[in-house]
Design a protein around this motif. Structure first.
Motif, PDB file in Angstrom:
ATOM      1  N   ILE A  34       0.845  -1.207   0.000  1.00 53.28           N
ATOM      2  CA  ILE A  34       0.000   0.000   0.000  1.00 53.28           C
ATOM      3  C   ILE A  34       0.875   1.250   0.000  1.00 53.28           C
ATOM      4  CG2 ILE A  34      -1.625   1.334   1.411  1.00 53.28           C
ATOM      5  CD1 ILE A  34      -2.906  -1.445   2.145  1.00 53.28           C
ATOM      6  N   ARG A  91       1.030   4.216  -2.767  1.00 56.15           N
ATOM      7  CA  ARG A  91       0.805   5.622  -2.400  1.00 56.15           C
ATOM      8  C   ARG A  91       1.953   6.508  -2.862  1.00 56.15           C
ATOM      9  NH1 ARG A  91      -2.028   4.201   3.044  1.00 56.15           N
ATOM     10  NH2 ARG A  91      -4.183   4.426   2.367  1.00 56.15           N
ATOM     11  N   SER A  99       0.021  -3.482  -8.265  1.00 63.95           N
ATOM     12  CA  SER A  99      -1.001  -2.807  -7.454  1.00 63.95           C
ATOM     13  C   SER A  99      -2.210  -3.713  -7.199  1.00 63.95           C
ATOM     14  CB  SER A  99      -1.415  -1.476  -8.083  1.00 63.95           C
ATOM     15  OG  SER A  99      -1.708  -1.570  -9.438  1.00 63.95           O
ATOM     16  N   TYR A 115      -4.354  -4.183  -4.739  1.00 64.76           N
ATOM     17  CA  TYR A 115      -5.515  -3.880  -3.906  1.00 64.76           C
ATOM     18  C   TYR A 115      -6.456  -2.862  -4.533  1.00 64.76           C
ATOM     19  CZ  TYR A 115      -2.400  -6.186  -0.656  1.00 64.76           C
ATOM     20  OH  TYR A 115      -1.534  -7.067  -0.075  1.00 64.76           O
ATOM     21  N   ILE A 130      -7.013   0.752  -2.661  1.00 65.41           N
ATOM     22  CA  ILE A 130      -5.979   1.786  -2.839  1.00 65.41           C
ATOM     23  C   ILE A 130      -5.998   2.313  -4.274  1.00 65.41           C
ATOM     24  CG2 ILE A 130      -4.089   0.166  -3.258  1.00 65.41           C
ATOM     25  CD1 ILE A 130      -3.742   3.474  -1.386  1.00 65.41           C
TER      26      ILE A 130
END
Length: 176
Positions: A61, A65, A87, A89, A92
């Motif tokens: 995560i 970000r 990526s 998820y 997110i």
């Protein structure tokens, strides 16, 4: 002066699905058209901006970000940003869509068996042997996008066909 609108094009999918291959092809076409474009590759960013992060859910995560922050800065300054990263998820990815605003999610879809067959680094083999933990698609979850803006089925279409899908979406939405 005619200023280009910035946008983040976020390529997501399993390792070996073809994210970087398609992103590179889109990058080449956009540069030929004299667009302001920047390619952010997940593998390269893990060695620089995201060095020191592991593959736990918390680290993944944070990785997303950090990449999203850079993509947002570039996007708001009129750059077409191509992000190529697993990526895994959904939440997110949606958070980044909300923050960035100008955001196109591209699901680079290929079955695990095809990704394993393409795997030149031997990562899937190592993951299946227990040498790599938390490997997405093997012992770590990948949350498939529910409504991607573009889906490239790389086991069924050529790189050129996938590239055209992405470029067509950019054109349709007025980014190019």
């Amino acid at each position: 002066m005619n200023q280009q609108r910035g946008v983040t094009v976020w390529f997501t999918g399993l390792s070996g699905a073809g994210k970087t291959t398609i992103a590179n092809a889109v990058d080449r076409e956009l540069k030929i058209a004299a667009a302001s474009v920047e390619l952010l590759d997940g593998d390269e960013l893990r060695q620089t901006l995201c060095r020191g992060l592991g593959f736990s859910a918390i680290d993944r995560i944070e990785n997303m970000r950090r990449i999203g922050f850079v993509a947002h800065l570039l996007t708001k300054n009129g750059v077409i940003v191509l992000v190529s990263t697993i990526s895994p998820y959904r939440e997110i990815r949606q958070e980044l869509r909300r923050k960035i605003g100008d955001f196109i999610e591209v699901y680079v879809n290929a079955p695990v068996a095809v990704c394993e067959w393409r795997d030149v680094k031997g990562l899937y083999e190592q993951a299946r042997a227990g040498l790599i933990e938390n490997f997405t698609g093997i012992d770590a979850a990948y949350e498939v996008p529910l409504q991607p803006d573009v889906e490239c089925q790389t086991d069924r279409e050529t790189i050129a066909q996938s590239t055209i899908k992405v470029l067509t979406k950019l054109e349709k939405l007025g980014y190019i």
